[in-house]
Design a protein around this motif. Structure first.
Motif, PDB file in Angstrom:
ATOM      1  N   LYS A  17     -33.270  30.054  19.316  1.00 13.56           N
ATOM      2  CA  LYS A  17     -32.270  29.844  20.357  1.00 13.56           C
ATOM      3  C   LYS A  17     -32.172  31.082  21.243  1.00 13.56           C
ATOM      4  CE  LYS A  17     -27.367  28.716  21.017  1.00 13.56           C
ATOM      5  NZ  LYS A  17     -26.057  28.476  20.339  1.00 13.56           N
ATOM      6  N   LYS A  52     -39.169  21.185  20.990  1.00 11.64           N
ATOM      7  CA  LYS A  52     -38.833  22.388  21.746  1.00 11.64           C
ATOM      8  C   LYS A  52     -38.708  23.616  20.865  1.00 11.64           C
ATOM      9  CE  LYS A  52     -33.836  21.295  21.921  1.00 11.64           C
ATOM     10  NZ  LYS A  52     -32.719  21.017  22.853  1.00 11.64           N
ATOM     11  N   SER A  53     -38.566  23.402  19.559  1.00 12.57           N
ATOM     12  CA  SER A  53     -38.422  24.531  18.642  1.00 12.57           C
ATOM     13  C   SER A  53     -39.759  25.055  18.139  1.00 12.57           C
ATOM     14  CB  SER A  53     -37.568  24.120  17.441  1.00 12.57           C
ATOM     15  OG  SER A  53     -38.169  23.037  16.748  1.00 12.57           O
ATOM     16  N   ASP A 116     -43.781  12.619  16.851  1.00 12.30           N
ATOM     17  CA  ASP A 116     -43.289  11.248  16.691  1.00 12.30           C
ATOM     18  C   ASP A 116     -44.333  10.260  17.215  1.00 12.30           C
ATOM     19  OD1 ASP A 116     -42.433  10.393  19.683  1.00 12.30           O
ATOM     20  OD2 ASP A 116     -41.976  12.517  19.352  1.00 12.30           O
ATOM     21  N   LYS A 243     -30.406  24.203   8.736  1.00 12.89           N
ATOM     22  CA  LYS A 243     -30.094  23.542  10.008  1.00 12.89           C
ATOM     23  C   LYS A 243     -31.354  22.942  10.640  1.00 12.89           C
ATOM     24  CE  LYS A 243     -26.353  26.852  10.892  1.00 12.89           C
ATOM     25  NZ  LYS A 243     -25.980  28.047  11.674  1.00 12.89           N
ATOM     26  N   GLY A 247     -32.164  18.900  11.381  1.00  6.79           N
ATOM     27  CA  GLY A 247     -32.629  18.375  12.665  1.00  6.79           C
ATOM     28  C   GLY A 247     -33.859  17.509  12.525  1.00  6.79           C
ATOM     29  N   THR A 250     -32.857  14.127  10.843  1.00  9.64           N
ATOM     30  CA  THR A 250     -32.018  13.258  11.678  1.00  9.64           C
ATOM     31  C   THR A 250     -32.627  13.017  13.056  1.00  9.64           C
ATOM     32  OG1 THR A 250     -30.741  15.170  12.464  1.00  9.64           O
ATOM     33  CG2 THR A 250     -29.916  14.010  10.504  1.00  9.64           C
ATOM     34  N   ASN A 251     -33.864  13.518  13.252  1.00  6.90           N
ATOM     35  CA  ASN A 251     -34.561  13.374  14.536  1.00  6.90           C
ATOM     36  C   ASN A 251     -33.742  13.975  15.684  1.00  6.90           C
ATOM     37  OD1 ASN A 251     -36.832  12.647  16.007  1.00  6.90           O
ATOM     38  ND2 ASN A 251     -35.943  10.684  16.632  1.00  6.90           N
ATOM     39  N   ASN A 252     -33.114  15.107  15.402  1.00  8.29           N
ATOM     40  CA  ASN A 252     -32.322  15.829  16.397  1.00  8.29           C
ATOM     41  C   ASN A 252     -32.765  17.289  16.396  1.00  8.29           C
ATOM     42  OD1 ASN A 252     -30.334  16.381  18.317  1.00  8.29           O
ATOM     43  ND2 ASN A 252     -28.775  16.781  16.747  1.00  8.29           N
ATOM     44  N   ILE A 253     -34.038  17.486  16.755  1.00  9.21           N
ATOM     45  CA  ILE A 253     -34.647  18.809  16.650  1.00  9.21           C
ATOM     46  C   ILE A 253     -34.123  19.732  17.749  1.00  9.21           C
ATOM     47  CG2 ILE A 253     -36.836  20.049  16.760  1.00  9.21           C
ATOM     48  CD1 ILE A 253     -38.138  17.529  15.577  1.00  9.21           C
ATOM     49  N   ASP A 254     -33.706  20.924  17.335  1.00  8.10           N
ATOM     50  CA  ASP A 254     -33.163  21.909  18.259  1.00  8.10           C
ATOM     51  C   ASP A 254     -33.897  23.226  18.052  1.00  8.10           C
ATOM     52  OD1 ASP A 254     -31.605  23.076  20.167  1.00  8.10           O
ATOM     53  OD2 ASP A 254     -29.697  22.826  19.121  1.00  8.10           O
ATOM     54  N   GLN A 257     -31.791  28.067  14.969  1.00 11.55           N
ATOM     55  CA  GLN A 257     -30.431  28.573  15.130  1.00 11.55           C
ATOM     56  C   GLN A 257     -30.219  29.872  14.356  1.00 11.55           C
ATOM     57  OE1 GLN A 257     -28.032  26.893  17.184  1.00 11.55           O
ATOM     58  NE2 GLN A 257     -30.004  25.952  17.747  1.00 11.55           N
TER      59      GLN A 257
END
Length: 337
Positions: A17, A52-53, A116, A243, A247, A250-254, A257
């Motif tokens: 981040k 993006k990570s 994916d 964390k 991600g 839950t398929n919410n890759i950030d 962190q």
């Protein structure tokens, strides 16, 4: 336990981040240079897309960047996801790398998409046909690198006779059959898919057929390591990994962190059965704890080489963890000589 076990690094060029991919590339090179000094055997780069990570998407380009900034450590792909690519192009890319950095380039091949399904289709719309042809396409690449390929109608001339050893990567038992039949080294992704590790190793050992590249089975297993001065410090550093895995699940890759205190919620999340299954081989703690876990793993698996991935937010903490792990492996080697 085997003595003198090589230890290596799997790198994803993770983007933390607040930073850019360019910064992650700089840190990856710095890590490779530190790893080379610390006695690491190889530095492999993964292939991932539309995350993006993670910035290791143009894997062969990044391998060239790392190899160009180091002197002797082996650099390779962990791996190139072959169904995403033409075997000819892969052979040309890695033949070029092998010419530029002689006796230092590895070509690890996998068949997962590294992304994916929607993105996988965007990469190559016929990739599922290539998935089924994976063993044949591995053979194609071997032929492109062969010295006696001069008479072929299609050639990767830059690869012919160049020493770039192939490795088969896997996270299930399917790849074990391919590696064994082709007489190739086998690297298992036990850092995120530990469930079938032992079964896959057994298949590989039992079915292995010697080849020109390899006379006896050779196995690599990958584990997660977060080493710090105290168990409490390592636990705090590991909150970034928790964390990140949340991600993924839950398929919410950030972006990666920064670490936080280990809250009750995070601890409960880490104890979730799904987390426990995925991170069975995550060695998190002080030097003694990580050393004990590493020794247990090596005795249980009898692998020839250990590969480490460390998802850590702060670069200095990450360097520290890898240097501590190098010390651990040297200590284990001295005990088992």
């Amino acid at each position: 336990m085997n003595s003198n076990i090589p230890y290596s690094i799997l790198e994803l060029a993770t983007v933390a981040k607040g930073e850019t991919p360019k910064e992650s590339f700089r840190k990856a090179l710095n890590l490779a240079q530190k790893a080379e000094e610390a006695g690491y055997h190889r530095f492999w780069l993964a292939e991932h897309h539309n995350m993006k990570s993670i910035a290791s998407s143009a894997t062969s380009v990044l391998i060239g960047h790392i190899a160009g900034g180091t002197q002797k450590i082996r650099v390779g792909s962990g791996g190139v996801m072959l169904p995403n690519h033409s075997p000819l192009i892969v052979a040309e890319q890695f033949g070029t790398l092998g010419n530029l950095y002689p006796n230092r380039i590895d070509l690890g091949l996998g068949r997962a998409p590294g992304t994916d399904q929607t993105t996988a289709h965007a990469i190559r719309s016929d990739r599922m046909q290539s998935v089924y042809r994976f063993p044949d396409e591995v053979n194609q690449i071997q032929q492109y690198f062969a010295k006696n390929n001069e008479g072929a109608r299609v050639r990767a001339t830059v690869a012919e006779g160049v020493d770039v050893p192939l490795y088969i990567l896997g996270s299930s038992t399917d790849s074990a059959h391919v590696a064994a039949k082709n007489g190739l080294p086998y690297a298992f992704a036990s850092h995120f898919a530990p469930a079938q590790l032992m079964e896959a190793l057994n298949i590989y050992y039992n079915e292995f057929q010697p080849s020109e590249q390899l006379q006896e089975p050779y196995t690599i297993a990958c584990v997660n390591v977060i080493a710090a001065d105290t168990n409490e410090e390592a636990e705090k550093v590991s909150t970034s990994l928790i964390k990140m895995m949340l991600g993924v699940m839950t398929n919410n890759i950030d972006y990666m962190q920064p670490p936080t205190e280990m809250t009750a919620d995070l601890k409960e999340l880490a104890m979730n059965p799904a987390f426990q299954r995925m991170l069975k081989y995550a060695f998190i703690g002080d030097k003694e704890h990580v050393k004990n876990k590493t020794e247990e793993f090596l005795k249980a698996t009898q692998v020839n080489e250990l590969m480490v991935v460390s998802h850590i937010y702060d670069h200095s903490d990450r360097i520290k963890s890898y240097l501590m792990f190098a010390d651990i492996m040297k200590e284990l080697e001295s005990v088992n000589v």
